[in-house]
Write a protein that holds these residues in place. Structure first.
Motif, mmCIF file in Angstrom:
data_model
loop_
_atom_site.group_PDB
_atom_site.id
_atom_site.type_symbol
_atom_site.label_atom_id
_atom_site.label_comp_id
_atom_site.label_asym_id
_atom_site.label_seq_id
_atom_site.Cartn_x
_atom_site.Cartn_y
_atom_site.Cartn_z
ATOM 1 N N LEU A 22 0.840 -1.208 0.000
ATOM 2 C CA LEU A 22 0.000 0.000 0.000
ATOM 3 C C LEU A 22 0.871 1.252 0.000
ATOM 4 C CD1 LEU A 22 -2.917 -0.792 2.428
ATOM 5 C CD2 LEU A 22 -2.992 -0.566 -0.047
ATOM 6 N N ALA A 23 1.927 1.230 0.839
ATOM 7 C CA ALA A 23 2.822 2.388 0.923
ATOM 8 C C ALA A 23 3.471 2.635 -0.428
ATOM 9 C CB ALA A 23 3.886 2.148 1.990
ATOM 10 N N TYR A 24 3.818 1.558 -1.125
ATOM 11 C CA TYR A 24 4.449 1.700 -2.432
ATOM 12 C C TYR A 24 3.451 2.238 -3.446
ATOM 13 C CZ TYR A 24 6.486 0.362 -6.887
ATOM 14 O OH TYR A 24 6.944 0.362 -8.159
ATOM 15 N N LYS A 25 2.230 1.687 -3.405
ATOM 16 C CA LYS A 25 1.245 2.050 -4.419
ATOM 17 C C LYS A 25 0.807 3.508 -4.303
ATOM 18 C CE LYS A 25 -2.802 0.339 -6.774
ATOM 19 N NZ LYS A 25 -4.116 -0.255 -6.597
ATOM 20 N N PHE A 26 0.631 3.974 -3.040
ATOM 21 C CA PHE A 26 0.195 5.361 -2.866
ATOM 22 C C PHE A 26 1.367 6.321 -2.780
ATOM 23 C CE2 PHE A 26 -3.530 2.994 -1.330
ATOM 24 C CZ PHE A 26 -4.455 3.536 -2.207
ATOM 25 N N LYS A 27 2.572 5.811 -3.054
ATOM 26 C CA LYS A 27 3.790 6.648 -3.120
ATOM 27 C C LYS A 27 3.935 7.511 -1.861
ATOM 28 C CE LYS A 27 4.163 6.726 -8.089
ATOM 29 N NZ LYS A 27 3.006 5.823 -8.290
ATOM 30 N N ILE A 28 3.958 6.870 -0.686
ATOM 31 C CA ILE A 28 4.123 7.611 0.563
ATOM 32 C C ILE A 28 5.553 8.084 0.674
ATOM 33 C CG2 ILE A 28 4.158 7.384 3.064
ATOM 34 C CD1 ILE A 28 1.730 5.560 2.758
ATOM 35 N N ASN A 29 5.714 9.386 0.829
ATOM 36 C CA ASN A 29 7.039 9.976 0.917
ATOM 37 C C ASN A 29 7.499 9.963 2.377
ATOM 38 O OD1 ASN A 29 9.328 11.430 0.752
ATOM 39 N ND2 ASN A 29 8.411 13.228 -0.217
ATOM 40 N N VAL A 30 8.588 9.233 2.657
ATOM 41 C CA VAL A 30 9.067 9.097 4.036
ATOM 42 C C VAL A 30 9.550 10.454 4.568
ATOM 43 C CG1 VAL A 30 10.569 7.778 5.554
ATOM 44 C CG2 VAL A 30 9.710 6.750 3.472
ATOM 45 N N GLY A 31 9.988 11.327 3.661
ATOM 46 C CA GLY A 31 10.467 12.638 4.090
ATOM 47 C C GLY A 31 9.384 13.485 4.731
ATOM 48 N N ASN A 32 8.117 13.140 4.464
ATOM 49 C CA ASN A 32 7.016 13.927 5.014
ATOM 50 C C ASN A 32 6.564 13.435 6.389
ATOM 51 O OD1 ASN A 32 6.691 15.859 3.144
ATOM 52 N ND2 ASN A 32 5.209 14.732 1.912
ATOM 53 N N ALA A 33 7.293 12.469 6.980
ATOM 54 C CA ALA A 33 6.855 11.872 8.242
ATOM 55 C C ALA A 33 6.626 12.956 9.293
ATOM 56 C CB ALA A 33 7.895 10.880 8.734
ATOM 57 N N GLY A 34 5.444 12.937 9.900
ATOM 58 C CA GLY A 34 5.155 13.855 10.991
ATOM 59 C C GLY A 34 4.728 15.234 10.567
ATOM 60 N N LYS A 35 4.817 15.559 9.245
ATOM 61 C CA LYS A 35 4.391 16.900 8.809
ATOM 62 C C LYS A 35 2.942 16.869 8.345
ATOM 63 C CE LYS A 35 8.999 18.168 7.411
ATOM 64 N NZ LYS A 35 9.914 18.070 6.295
ATOM 65 N N HIS A 36 2.335 18.037 8.297
ATOM 66 C CA HIS A 36 0.964 18.213 7.802
ATOM 67 C C HIS A 36 -0.015 17.274 8.502
ATOM 68 C CE1 HIS A 36 3.313 20.183 4.820
ATOM 69 N NE2 HIS A 36 3.744 19.049 4.322
ATOM 70 N N LEU A 37 0.180 17.065 9.790
ATOM 71 C CA LEU A 37 -0.715 16.152 10.505
ATOM 72 C C LEU A 37 -1.891 16.886 11.128
ATOM 73 C CD1 LEU A 37 1.681 13.694 12.313
ATOM 74 C CD2 LEU A 37 0.127 13.195 10.467
ATOM 75 N N THR A 38 -1.756 18.224 11.258
ATOM 76 C CA THR A 38 -2.735 18.966 12.035
ATOM 77 C C THR A 38 -4.120 18.925 11.400
ATOM 78 O OG1 THR A 38 -0.920 20.439 12.392
ATOM 79 C CG2 THR A 38 -3.031 21.117 13.250
ATOM 80 N N ILE A 39 -5.107 18.530 12.201
ATOM 81 C CA ILE A 39 -6.493 18.647 11.765
ATOM 82 C C ILE A 39 -7.058 19.839 12.496
ATOM 83 C CG2 ILE A 39 -8.709 17.482 11.605
ATOM 84 C CD1 ILE A 39 -7.082 14.891 12.254
ATOM 85 N N ASN A 40 -7.603 20.810 11.756
ATOM 86 C CA ASN A 40 -8.039 22.028 12.423
ATOM 87 C C ASN A 40 -9.219 21.776 13.346
ATOM 88 O OD1 ASN A 40 -6.529 24.268 12.204
ATOM 89 N ND2 ASN A 40 -7.207 24.735 10.112
ATOM 90 N N GLY A 41 -9.156 22.338 14.542
ATOM 91 C CA GLY A 41 -10.295 22.339 15.441
ATOM 92 C C GLY A 41 -10.645 21.012 16.068
ATOM 93 N N SER A 42 -9.721 20.049 16.067
ATOM 94 C CA SER A 42 -10.061 18.783 16.704
ATOM 95 C C SER A 42 -9.834 18.920 18.197
ATOM 96 C CB SER A 42 -9.230 17.656 16.128
ATOM 97 O OG SER A 42 -7.929 17.749 16.587
ATOM 98 N N ASN A 43 -10.742 19.612 18.848
ATOM 99 C CA ASN A 43 -10.559 19.854 20.280
ATOM 100 C C ASN A 43 -11.790 19.386 21.040
ATOM 101 O OD1 ASN A 43 -12.468 21.781 19.766
ATOM 102 N ND2 ASN A 43 -10.941 23.387 19.496
#
Lengths: 167, 330
Positions: free
Chosen positions: A107-128
């Motif tokens: 799955l990781a290969y097929k969806f071309k998951i970039n390891v360099g992006n680990a931990g970035k862009h995780l924020t979901i707005n307003g999940s409080n």
């Protein structure tokens, strides 16, 4: 920076889970489990879901883990020691594990998951806290109440089953 | 810059709390001495004021005994955890009312400030019990330690629900988990007048949470020597005391913020009011120590599960109903 934090937290989570599986002493396994819960709470904090993170710590690490330790402590010591932690049927579970790993890597290969992006862009707005409350009690009130009743039934069922055993 | 300020705050908080722990022991011995018609520490320094320093120095040079059968890594980890988590809870406690700076920013007198302060403190308090549990597990089958830890586990499952449910009433009334917002909501009348039952339940649960008389079951001296600390010596044992006294400070501050209006009060400045309330709670602990006999742990579980839990559930139902129809909650 986020990447490094993400990897540290993942190592804590996965390492704790491995500790639960591999330690021979059941008490140590319980302590590893708390370590793993801590890592999961860290992942929630990275998602900016602080409410979930704190509930993870209070409910799982604070209450359920204490419950497990309490049960082990009031159990007969010989019973606890006679329970085997490992058995020789490791072959089939290992096969399933390898299949799962292959599946995830595919799955990781097929969806071309970039390891360099680990931990970035995780924020979901307003999940409080307020958002969770509004979603649970406005949009999903009926399923929420049904879940509560199912849990209550399970609780009463457990009491009835143990009572029967004693008499 | 913010990281630097946080590190400086952290160092100050840890130093202040360490000195506080030393003098809290002196204060307790002095107060309990006068309650029992004794004098208490008197010889070292003026009215025994140097006694805690002598005690601390002594504990550094004590022989560190580790039982042969002990689970070594856990034996080292247990006192460290028992002291770490109370400190972790204490960094979210404000030491003074927040300061409104000229450029519109707010300076908080707590190291860590978030929207979910109360949940964070509750979480760290829950984890603090693992130091005690681990001490019993690691002591290599010592019966006293193990029984002490067993009682601690039974105690944790009984008080933790009460602690959270008692805090839920003020949270419902303030519509926030933020300590500043909760104090703000009590400008006109403290929550203790709206929620007397929740306050009583909280005080009972907070004494159980810090394992002090009348709920000091994990270390009941007459039965269990020193309970979970039996096998620990020197600085390791000292760390358990550190954890306990810092925890007393944390719950005292939490109680004064949530129920007694924190830094609100007439005439005197907010800072003074806040510390009067905290010190009153710390005195309450010593007072209880000199007054009450110890409960058995099945009695504690009865109090928690059969009396306080139904009462708190009814209290929350009533608070929710009153808030929904707009009644003044009482």
């Amino acid at each position: 920076m986020e990447g490094i934090m993400f990897y540290i937290i993942s190592i804590i989570t996965v390492g704790g889970a491995l500790g639960v599986l591999l330690s021979r002493n059941p008490y140590r396994a319980a302590m590893w489990m708390i370590f793993s819960f801590f890592g999961i709470a860290g992942l929630f904090v990275m998602l900016h879901a602080q409410f979930n993170a704190m509930l993870q710590i209070i409910v799982y690490a604070g209450a359920i883990a204490v419950m497990i330790v309490l049960v082990m402590m009031v159990m007969d010591k010989r019973t606890l020691e006679s329970i085997k932690r490992f058995n020789p049927q490791a072959f089939w579970p290992a096969l399933i594990g390898i299949a799962l790993l292959a599946d995830l890597s595919f799955l990781a290969y097929k969806f071309k998951i970039n390891v360099g992006n680990a931990g970035k862009h995780l924020t979901i707005n307003g999940s409080n806290t307020q958002m969770i409350g509004e979603i649970l009690f406005k949009h999903y009130l009926l399923p929420f109440e049904v879940t509560a009743i199912i849990l209550l039934v399970a609780l009463i069922g457990a009491v009835v089953l143990t009572k029967k055993d004693i008499s | 810059m913010e990281v630097l300020i946080a590190i400086i705050k952290l160092i100050i908080v840890v130093t202040v709390l360490s000195v506080y722990v030393m003098y809290a022991t002196w204060y307790e011995r002095k107060v309990i001495g006068h309650m029992q018609q004794r004098i208490g520490p008197k010889r070292v320094g003026w009215h025994g004021l140097l006694q805690p320093i002598a005690d601390t120095l002594k504990s550094f040079w004590k022989e560190d005994v580790i039982p042969d059968k002990a689970d070594k890594p856990l034996f080292w980890l247990a006192p460290a955890l028992a002291a770490t988590f109370p400190f972790a809870a204490a960094i979210a406690i404000p030491f003074a009312p927040p300061l409104h700076l000229a450029d519109g920013k707010i300076f908080y007198f707590s190291v860590f400030h978030s929207k979910i302060d109360i949940l964070y403190i509750l979480g760290m308090m829950g984890l603090a019990s693992f130091g005690v549990l681990m001490a019993g597990i690691a002591s290599g089958g010592s019966k006293y330690s193990f029984t002490g830890s067993q009682r601690e586990a039974a105690q944790v499952v009984s008080y933790e629900a009460i602690l959270a449910l008692a805090l839920l009433n003020p949270i419902l009334m303030a519509h926030s988990l933020n300590l500043e917002k909760i104090v703000e909501a009590q400008r006109h009348l403290w929550f203790v007048f709206y929620q007397p039952f929740a306050f009583v339940a909280f005080v009972i649960a907070m004494i159980a949470a810090t394992a002090r008389v009348p709920f000091d079951l994990p270390e009941a001296e007459p039965e269990l020597v020193a309970g979970h600390m039996t096998e620990f010596s020197g600085l390791k044992m000292g760390l358990f005391f550190f954890g306990q006294y810092v925890m007393i400070f944390v719950v005292s501050a939490l109680a004064s913020i949530v129920f007694l209006g924190g830094w609100t009060g007439p005439i005197l400045p907010g800072f003074v009011w806040y510390w009067i309330k905290i010190l009153a709670f710390i005195f309450l602990y010593t007072w209880f120590w000199g007054t009450f006999p110890r409960y058995r742990y099945d009695q504690l579980m009865d109090i928690a599960w059969k009396a306080l839990l139904p009462l708190m559930v009814l209290n929350i139902l009533w608070t929710g109903f009153a808030l929904a129809v707009g009644l003044p909650v009482l």
